[in-house]
Design a protein around this motif. Structure first.
Motif, PDB file in Angstrom:
ATOM      1  N   UNK A  87       0.855  -1.190   0.000  1.00  6.01           N
ATOM      2  CA  UNK A  87       0.000   0.000   0.000  1.00  6.01           C
ATOM      3  C   UNK A  87       0.885   1.231   0.000  1.00  6.01           C
ATOM      4  N   UNK A  88       0.548   2.205  -0.814  1.00  8.26           N
ATOM      5  CA  UNK A  88       1.281   3.474  -0.878  1.00  8.26           C
ATOM      6  C   UNK A  88       0.255   4.588  -0.986  1.00  8.26           C
ATOM      7  N   UNK A  89       0.372   5.573  -0.111  1.00  2.83           N
ATOM      8  CA  UNK A  89      -0.575   6.671  -0.226  1.00  2.83           C
ATOM      9  C   UNK A  89      -0.263   7.822   0.700  1.00  2.83           C
ATOM     10  N   UNK A  90      -1.118   8.799   0.624  1.00  2.00           N
ATOM     11  CA  UNK A  90      -0.968  10.018   1.409  1.00  2.00           C
ATOM     12  C   UNK A  90      -2.181  10.201   2.304  1.00  2.00           C
ATOM     13  N   UNK A 111       3.266  12.344  12.256  1.00  2.00           N
ATOM     14  CA  UNK A 111       2.784  13.724  12.151  1.00  2.00           C
ATOM     15  C   UNK A 111       3.098  14.483  13.437  1.00  2.00           C
ATOM     16  N   UNK A 112       2.746  13.914  14.572  1.00  2.00           N
ATOM     17  CA  UNK A 112       2.960  14.568  15.863  1.00  2.00           C
ATOM     18  C   UNK A 112       4.446  14.813  16.134  1.00  2.00           C
ATOM     19  N   UNK A 113       5.270  13.805  15.865  1.00  2.00           N
ATOM     20  CA  UNK A 113       6.706  13.906  16.135  1.00  2.00           C
ATOM     21  C   UNK A 113       7.460  14.599  15.008  1.00  2.00           C
ATOM     22  N   UNK A 114       6.780  14.847  13.888  1.00  2.00           N
ATOM     23  CA  UNK A 114       7.368  15.517  12.729  1.00  2.00           C
ATOM     24  C   UNK A 114       8.668  14.854  12.275  1.00  2.00           C
ATOM     25  N   UNK A 115       8.608  13.516  12.187  1.00  2.00           N
ATOM     26  CA  UNK A 115       9.783  12.774  11.746  1.00  2.00           C
ATOM     27  C   UNK A 115       9.371  11.489  11.054  1.00  2.00           C
ATOM     28  N   UNK A 161       6.570   2.453   6.699  1.00  2.00           N
ATOM     29  CA  UNK A 161       7.370   3.669   6.817  1.00  2.00           C
ATOM     30  C   UNK A 161       6.435   4.848   6.544  1.00  2.00           C
ATOM     31  N   UNK A 162       6.573   5.888   7.356  1.00  2.00           N
ATOM     32  CA  UNK A 162       5.751   7.086   7.195  1.00  2.00           C
ATOM     33  C   UNK A 162       6.677   8.291   7.173  1.00  2.00           C
ATOM     34  N   UNK A 163       6.530   9.113   6.137  1.00  2.00           N
ATOM     35  CA  UNK A 163       7.374  10.294   5.942  1.00  2.00           C
ATOM     36  C   UNK A 163       6.497  11.544   5.958  1.00  2.00           C
ATOM     37  N   UNK A 164       6.739  12.479   6.894  1.00  2.00           N
ATOM     38  CA  UNK A 164       5.967  13.719   6.911  1.00  2.00           C
ATOM     39  C   UNK A 164       6.248  14.588   5.683  1.00  2.00           C
ATOM     40  N   UNK A 165       5.205  15.247   5.197  1.00  2.00           N
ATOM     41  CA  UNK A 165       5.306  16.209   4.103  1.00  2.00           C
ATOM     42  C   UNK A 165       5.139  17.592   4.730  1.00  2.00           C
ATOM     43  N   UNK A 166       6.133  18.451   4.552  1.00  2.00           N
ATOM     44  CA  UNK A 166       6.083  19.784   5.149  1.00  2.00           C
ATOM     45  C   UNK A 166       5.875  20.853   4.082  1.00  2.00           C
ATOM     46  N   UNK A 196       1.839  19.004   6.520  1.00  2.00           N
ATOM     47  CA  UNK A 196       0.548  19.146   5.848  1.00  2.00           C
ATOM     48  C   UNK A 196      -0.014  17.802   5.369  1.00  2.00           C
ATOM     49  N   UNK A 197       0.838  16.778   5.394  1.00  2.00           N
ATOM     50  CA  UNK A 197       0.435  15.445   4.960  1.00  2.00           C
ATOM     51  C   UNK A 197       1.508  14.466   5.398  1.00  2.00           C
ATOM     52  N   UNK A 198       1.226  13.189   5.217  1.00  2.00           N
ATOM     53  CA  UNK A 198       2.250  12.161   5.397  1.00  2.00           C
ATOM     54  C   UNK A 198       2.171  11.197   4.224  1.00  2.00           C
ATOM     55  N   UNK A 199       3.330  10.696   3.832  1.00  2.00           N
ATOM     56  CA  UNK A 199       3.407   9.604   2.864  1.00  2.00           C
ATOM     57  C   UNK A 199       3.491   8.324   3.681  1.00  2.00           C
ATOM     58  N   UNK A 200       2.577   7.405   3.450  1.00  2.00           N
ATOM     59  CA  UNK A 200       2.506   6.141   4.180  1.00  2.00           C
ATOM     60  C   UNK A 200       2.758   5.006   3.196  1.00  2.00           C
ATOM     61  N   UNK A 201       3.716   4.153   3.521  1.00  2.00           N
ATOM     62  CA  UNK A 201       4.023   3.002   2.663  1.00  2.00           C
ATOM     63  C   UNK A 201       4.016   1.757   3.541  1.00  2.00           C
ATOM     64  N   UNK A 202       3.227   0.778   3.144  1.00  2.00           N
ATOM     65  CA  UNK A 202       3.111  -0.480   3.888  1.00  2.00           C
ATOM     66  C   UNK A 202       3.630  -1.633   3.034  1.00  2.00           C
ATOM     67  N   UNK A 203       4.172  -2.626   3.731  1.00  2.00           N
ATOM     68  CA  UNK A 203       4.620  -3.847   3.068  1.00  2.00           C
ATOM     69  C   UNK A 203       3.942  -5.039   3.729  1.00  2.00           C
ATOM     70  N   UNK A 204       3.760  -6.088   2.963  1.00  2.00           N
ATOM     71  CA  UNK A 204       3.226  -7.322   3.524  1.00  2.00           C
ATOM     72  C   UNK A 204       4.354  -8.238   4.011  1.00  2.00           C
ATOM     73  N   UNK A 205       5.570  -7.666   4.080  1.00  2.00           N
ATOM     74  CA  UNK A 205       6.728  -8.401   4.606  1.00  2.00           C
ATOM     75  C   UNK A 205       7.251  -7.692   5.853  1.00  2.00           C
TER      76      UNK A 205
END
Length: 157
Positions: free
Chosen positions: A53-56, A89-93, A117-122, A128-137
């Motif tokens: 899964x990949x999304x914002x 988002x809260x920790x901004x990291x 893995x989640x990457x904040x978008x500044x 203002x958003x986060x990029x969220x990427x999930x793996x089934x591994x």
């Protein structure tokens, strides 16, 4: 730019990210619509790496609201500080979670997701958003992903 991707399948993860970066840059260059750019980034990452899964998620008040994504249906809203996305988002990291079942308060949008893995978008200093990427591994993501996904997010600036 043509919307055809050139992905060096069989190459290392780092080589794939390096090949994708200029293609993503050309794809979103000159396009002012944030949603369109998020959609293309999610699509390219899903296509190149076959992530589960990949999304914002976009910040809306005290919640993250589902934005453009690729993959199975997902949670629509996530509260500030909750789950991996809300915590990033809260920790901004950037957060790398090798086993989501061991993350306190993990929100299981899908039981098939194993690592994340989640990457904040500044924008202008604020998340203002986060990029969220999930793996089934398990243990799929590392500092290479954090570095290159962070660079891809910088394309929004």
């Amino acid at each position: 730019m043509a919307e055809d991707l050139h992905i060096p399948y069989g190459a290392s993860k780092e080589e794939i990210y390096k090949a994708l970066y200029p293609q993503l840059q050309a794809l979103i260059e000159g396009e002012p619509d944030l949603i369109a750019n998020m959609a293309n980034i999610a699509s390219v990452l899903k296509e190149a790496f076959h992530f589960f899964w990949v999304g914002f998620y976009r910040v809306s008040g005290e919640q993250l609201v589902l934005g453009p994504f690729q993959g199975p249906p997902a949670c629509t809203r996530i509260n500030y500080g909750k789950g991996v996305c809300g915590t990033a988002w809260k920790e901004e990291r950037t957060l790398i979670v090798p086993d989501v079942d061991k993350f306190p308060g993990h929100i299981a949008c899908s039981s098939l997701s194993r690592s994340e893995i989640v990457v904040p978008v500044r924008h202008r200093g604020a998340v203002t958003a986060v990029l969220d990427v999930d793996s089934d591994r398990l243990d799929h993501f590392d500092e290479t992903d954090a570095f290159y996904l962070g660079g891809i997010i910088e394309l929004f600036r």
